[in-house]
Write an enzyme that holds these catalytic residues in place. Structure first.
Site, PDB file in Angstrom:
ATOM      1  N   CYS B 126       0.887  -1.159   0.000  1.00  0.00           N
ATOM      2  CA  CYS B 126       0.000   0.000   0.000  1.00  0.00           C
ATOM      3  C   CYS B 126       0.925   1.209   0.000  1.00  0.00           C
ATOM      4  O   CYS B 126       1.504   1.543   1.038  1.00  0.00           O
ATOM      5  CB  CYS B 126      -0.893  -0.002   1.240  1.00  0.00           C
ATOM      6  SG  CYS B 126      -1.808   1.536   1.441  1.00  0.00           S
ATOM      7  N   CYS B 129      -0.560   4.299   2.259  1.00  0.00           N
ATOM      8  CA  CYS B 129      -0.629   4.197   3.731  1.00  0.00           C
ATOM      9  C   CYS B 129      -0.138   2.813   4.140  1.00  0.00           C
ATOM     10  O   CYS B 129       1.063   2.562   4.036  1.00  0.00           O
ATOM     11  CB  CYS B 129      -2.005   4.552   4.273  1.00  0.00           C
ATOM     12  SG  CYS B 129      -3.432   3.846   3.431  1.00  0.00           S
ATOM     13  N   SER B 130      -1.021   1.928   4.579  1.00  0.00           N
ATOM     14  CA  SER B 130      -0.545   0.626   5.061  1.00  0.00           C
ATOM     15  C   SER B 130      -1.654  -0.412   4.994  1.00  0.00           C
ATOM     16  O   SER B 130      -1.741  -1.280   5.852  1.00  0.00           O
ATOM     17  CB  SER B 130      -0.067   0.764   6.500  1.00  0.00           C
ATOM     18  OG  SER B 130      -1.105   1.326   7.272  1.00  0.00           O
ATOM     19  N   CYS B 131      -2.531  -0.322   3.983  1.00  0.00           N
ATOM     20  CA  CYS B 131      -3.671  -1.234   3.876  1.00  0.00           C
ATOM     21  C   CYS B 131      -3.208  -2.686   3.830  1.00  0.00           C
ATOM     22  O   CYS B 131      -2.241  -3.008   3.143  1.00  0.00           O
ATOM     23  CB  CYS B 131      -4.476  -0.904   2.624  1.00  0.00           C
ATOM     24  SG  CYS B 131      -5.144   0.764   2.684  1.00  0.00           S
TER      25      CYS B 131
END
Lengths: 224, 223
Positions: B126, B129-131
């Site tokens: 991602c 962000c950090s999905c």
């Protein structure tokens, strides 16, 4: 035009450290995650608002903060800017009274149910899908929010102005560009679109390699 | 997040009032500089406001430290390897099957399963962000959320994979999935040789977290 979080393709970050593999490297990381989830359960913002809060940290703060520091800073900003806490309470480290939202508190015995429930982002009644798998499409350029200047979007800069091929239609999903700004969910068809890595990065990239992104219909236009 | 239409105060009026680009206006700067103290300060204020139950925080942490993690994804992969009907269902329409297995929930509402084959190696990131698919893999490890991984794996996946000890032959396609929406991707690693006849529990033990992100391969038996 871009914001600091939009870092796909950036040079200069050095090697990845696979040994940095703990779920929570510090106790406070776990606490920060739990606090953010529990505060989110008060229903005062949605996931797009919370992402945008992190993305609008100053570039200096975004870069120097560790991951969960970004979460904490975004959380504090949302709590004050949406009127849940006051600046004075943050400064004092104590509340001045019980909140009118207290009836919404997430209690321990409700946690499992809330986490297991999830919150689907698909919606009925959205515009029809204009594209289908196999279609060639071009991404919007520049990669910015077309409703709100400097607003939230999920089209990364590296993927703007490129031609790719639709590989999946995911159904209609809430549009972050609108939902992050209180402008409604505005669900649109969402597609997985594959780009040849060399179209994105040039000849450095592997000849057969691909990058696939999930992109909303309004990020895309047809190609001749 | 836990959000339903009509239940939010995130209206255009008060969101427009959120200061975006003035560092000195950011309320977070009022918190103590040390991160652990910052968490404690926020938790104290919110608890005094009646908005946070500290026991609920303990429960959330317990859930992601001990109950929900890559062991869930590993069970799914082992079953995909073992059961052709389940495999087809997971590739075509995974959500009903995942709900039945109770591997459903926050950050896993819209799963897509992608299979590694002799021709294609899939890897997930991602960049924005950090999905990450929480119900199947838990909370992402530090490296997944690092700037280096987010910035580089889309541009030079083969070099990043080599840093994880994974060498992909030149004639094998690398497909990088950048999770830009609420769809979450799980990689099914190639089933290792020498695993014929192994049961699902034994197979699941070979399936590492990294192999389901695409930065690793499934372990070989007795490895």
């Amino acid at each position: 035009m871009s914001r600091v979080h939009d870092m796909g393709g950036r040079y200069g970050d050095g090697a990845v450290n696979p040994a940095d593999n703990a779920t929570f490297a510090q106790d406070w990381h776990a606490r920060a995650l739990a606090l953010t989830l529990a505060a989110g359960a008060l229903g005062q913002w949605n996931i797009d608002v919370s992402r945008h809060a992190r993305e609008t940290l100053s570039p200096k703060d975004y870069s120097r903060f560790s991951y969960y520091e970004k979460w904490l800073a975004g959380l504090a900003d949302m709590l004050v800017n949406l009127g849940v806490l006051t600046r004075e309470e943050l400064k004092a480290g104590h509340a001045t009274g019980v909140s009118e939202l207290a009836s919404r508190i997430l209690k321990a015995d409700a946690v499992a149910g809330v986490l297991a429930k999830g919150s689907p982002y698909t919606r009925d009644g959205a515009p029809n899908a204009e594209f289908k798998p196999g279609d060639r499409v071009k991404t919007r350029r520049p990669a910015h929010n077309i409703q709100v200047a400097g607003g939230h979007t999920r089209l990364p800069g590296y993927a703007s102005g490129l031609i790719g091929e639709v590989v999946l239609l995911h159904g209609a999903h809430v549009l972050p560009d609108s939902n992050a700004h209180g402008l409604g969910e505005a669900a649109e068809p969402l597609y997985a679109v594959a780009f040849a890595a060399r179209d994105v990065w040039g000849d450095e990239a592997g000849a057969w390699d691909e990058v696939v992104l999930d992109l909303w219909q309004s990020y895309l236009e047809p190609t001749a | 997040m836990h959000f339903r239409a009509g239940q939010t105060r995130a209206t255009s009026a008060n969101l427009a009032a959120m200061p975006h680009d003035h560092d000195h206006d950011h309320p977070h700067t009022l918190l103590p500089p040390e991160p652990a103290l910052r968490v404690r300060a926020l938790e104290t204020i919110l608890t005094e406001k009646g908005l946070i139950d500290p026991a609920a925080l303990d429960e959330i942490i317990e859930t992601y430290q001990h109950k929900i993690g890559p062991q869930n994804g590993a069970k799914v992969v082992a079953r995909i390897w073992s059961d052709p009907t389940f495999r087809k269902g997971m590739l075509d329409e995974p959500m009903p099957l995942l709900e039945e297995l109770e591997f459903y929930g926050r950050q896993g509402e819209h799963m897509v399963i992608v299979e590694n084959t002799p021709e294609v190696h899939n890897v997930v990131v991602c960049t924005l962000c950090s999905c990450y698919p929480w119900p199947l893999l838990g909370i992402p490890p530090g490296w997944y959320k690092s700037d280096a991984y987010r910035s580089r794996v889309v541009r030079e996946p083969r070099k990043v994979l080599a840093e994880f000890g994974v060498d992909v032959p030149d004639d094998k396609k690398v497909r990088v999935w950048d999770s830009t929406a609420e769809v979450r991707y799980l990689v099914v690693p190639e089933r290792p040789e020498g695993t014929e006849g192994m049961d699902e529990d034994a197979l699941a033990a070979l399936v590492t977290r990294d192999s389901m992100i695409g930065t690793g391969l499934a372990l070989r038996p007795e490895a």
